[in-house]
Structure formats: C-alpha cells, structure tokens
Design an enzyme around this catalytic site. Sequence first.
Site, short mmCIF file in Angstrom:
data_model
loop_
_atom_site.label_atom_id
_atom_site.label_comp_id
_atom_site.label_asym_id
_atom_site.label_seq_id
_atom_site.Cartn_x
_atom_site.Cartn_y
_atom_site.Cartn_z
N MET A 295 85.30 -42.38 -64.90
CA MET A 295 85.00 -41.57 -66.41
C MET A 295 85.85 -43.37 -67.44
SD MET A 295 83.51 -38.73 -66.29
CE MET A 295 82.75 -40.26 -64.97
N LYS A 296 86.79 -44.05 -67.04
CA LYS A 296 87.02 -44.85 -67.87
C LYS A 296 87.66 -44.47 -69.57
CE LYS A 296 83.62 -48.61 -66.96
NZ LYS A 296 82.60 -47.53 -65.79
N ARG B 113 72.87 -50.15 -57.81
CA ARG B 113 71.65 -50.82 -57.66
C ARG B 113 70.78 -51.08 -56.92
NH1 ARG B 113 71.41 -53.00 -63.73
NH2 ARG B 113 73.11 -52.45 -63.59
N THR C 195 82.25 -55.51 -66.48
CA THR C 195 80.92 -57.05 -65.68
C THR C 195 80.14 -57.52 -66.62
OG1 THR C 195 80.64 -55.24 -63.99
CG2 THR C 195 82.29 -56.60 -63.65
N LYS D 179 80.39 -43.04 -55.74
CA LYS D 179 80.66 -42.87 -57.50
C LYS D 179 79.67 -42.34 -58.20
CE LYS D 179 79.39 -46.50 -60.37
NZ LYS D 179 79.75 -46.73 -61.19
N ASP E 113 92.20 -41.84 -74.07
CA ASP E 113 92.50 -41.16 -75.66
C ASP E 113 94.28 -41.70 -75.47
OD1 ASP E 113 92.29 -39.26 -77.53
OD2 ASP E 113 90.41 -38.91 -76.51
N ILE E 114 95.13 -40.21 -76.64
CA ILE E 114 96.24 -40.30 -77.19
C ILE E 114 96.97 -39.81 -75.53
CG2 ILE E 114 95.48 -39.91 -79.41
CD1 ILE E 114 96.39 -37.08 -78.66
N ASP E 115 98.18 -40.06 -75.27
CA ASP E 115 98.63 -39.90 -73.68
C ASP E 115 98.66 -38.69 -74.21
OD1 ASP E 115 99.62 -42.20 -74.57
OD2 ASP E 115 101.42 -42.14 -74.77
#
Length: 232
Positions: free
Chosen positions: A65-66, A210, A119, A37, A69-71
């Site tokens: 990257m989560k 971690r 989380t 990741k 934004d606009i479509d």
Amino acid sequence: MVSDNMTERLIVGLDLPNVADAEKAVRDLDGVASFYKIGYRLAFAGGLELARDLVADGKSVFLDMKLLDIDNTVAQGVESVVNMGVTMLTLHAYPKAMRAAVAAAKGSDLCLLGVTVLTSMDEQDLVEAGYEYDPHTLVLRRAEQVLAAGMGGIVCAATEAAAVRKIVGADLAVVTPGIRPAGADHGDQKRVMTPADALRAGASHLVVARPIVAAPDKRAAAQAILAEMQAA
C-alpha cells in the site's frame, strides 16, 4: 533470519485487474506458491477482502500500500492492517511515518517494509521529483533510516540489495521487486536483476509479478523461478 525454503521467499505479485483473475492465479499456483502480493490495482477491485481470504486459507500476504500520511493517519491504518493478519505491509521510508507505523504495530507479527526508490525510477526521475540524491545514494540513506526506526525490512531494487544488506544486517527483510528471469522483457522496470543474482546479492524475498501471472503456464513459470532460486 532468512528462510531456506524458497517457497517462503518467492512473493507472487497478483497484479491483475479483478479478484476472479487473482483467485484463478492462486488456484493455478496451488502447491507451488504460498506468498502473494496485493497492490493498488487489485486492492481497489476487491483485493482487500481477497487478502483476508488468503490469510484464512493459510497463505502469506504482502499488502503493498506504500502508506504515507500524517503520523496519526499512518498509525491508524497500520492498526487496521494488523487486524487483517497479513504478513507484510509497505510504507514510504519517511522517518516520521516509519516511527508512527512501528509504534502502531508493536507486539504484532506484521513486518513493516520501508519503500526506498521505486524500481521504475532512475536518476533523471529523481531530479525531476526534486531529490538531490542519485537512486543509489538515496536508497542507502533510506536503509539507515529504516534501521533506526525499528522497521522489519526494506524494499529496494535488487541492484542495491548488497549495499543495503551491509547497512541493515542479517535479520531485516530485504524485499526486491523488479525481478526478471534471464531473457525476460523488463517492461517499465529500469533497475532489474535475475532471481539468482538477487539472492546472491542479499535479497531475502523476491517479488515476481508479470513473469508469472502473465505467463501462458503460470505454474511452470513459478517452478522455473523457484528452481533458479534453489540453484543460487
């Protein structure tokens, strides 16, 4: 369907400050881990080029990257990520954004994952952010929306994996961060679970950062987690 190969189901989070450290971690884990990741910290320090290098080397990459934004912007971003050849990409599980992403990724092998509730957040955090739902209720609502949008899977805490699996069925990926081996420090995570319990709850992939990359012996730490996963 979920793979029986635990190496394909363990995603090592390269939550490291620079590419040199990340490359060393990958070398240390050679032959043990094959799925990595890359999130904000590393992405903004050269990690996107590293992602391309890992793909070229036959590794699987989860680009965390989560997006939100606009479509049109989401769609264009997804198109660029498709060209990178990575395996997974996250975006926040907002219905319009998910529909735009699914349309942009159509015909590719990119698995789009909807992020539900981080989380590190609990009920009070959601109240402060203006949500009317508790974490569990919001996660289940997002799971329904992920399924309706035609996404490839969902990101949720392992504590919600069993309930999510009932909604999304057997085929979608259920990716769970916040994984901590028994006795490990929880850090800033508030909704955590051990590797074995997460798999039993219905997780398809475990994201572990971690406990592996900060361990004195990364290879041994990863092998121990894989052994626990296999036993489950």
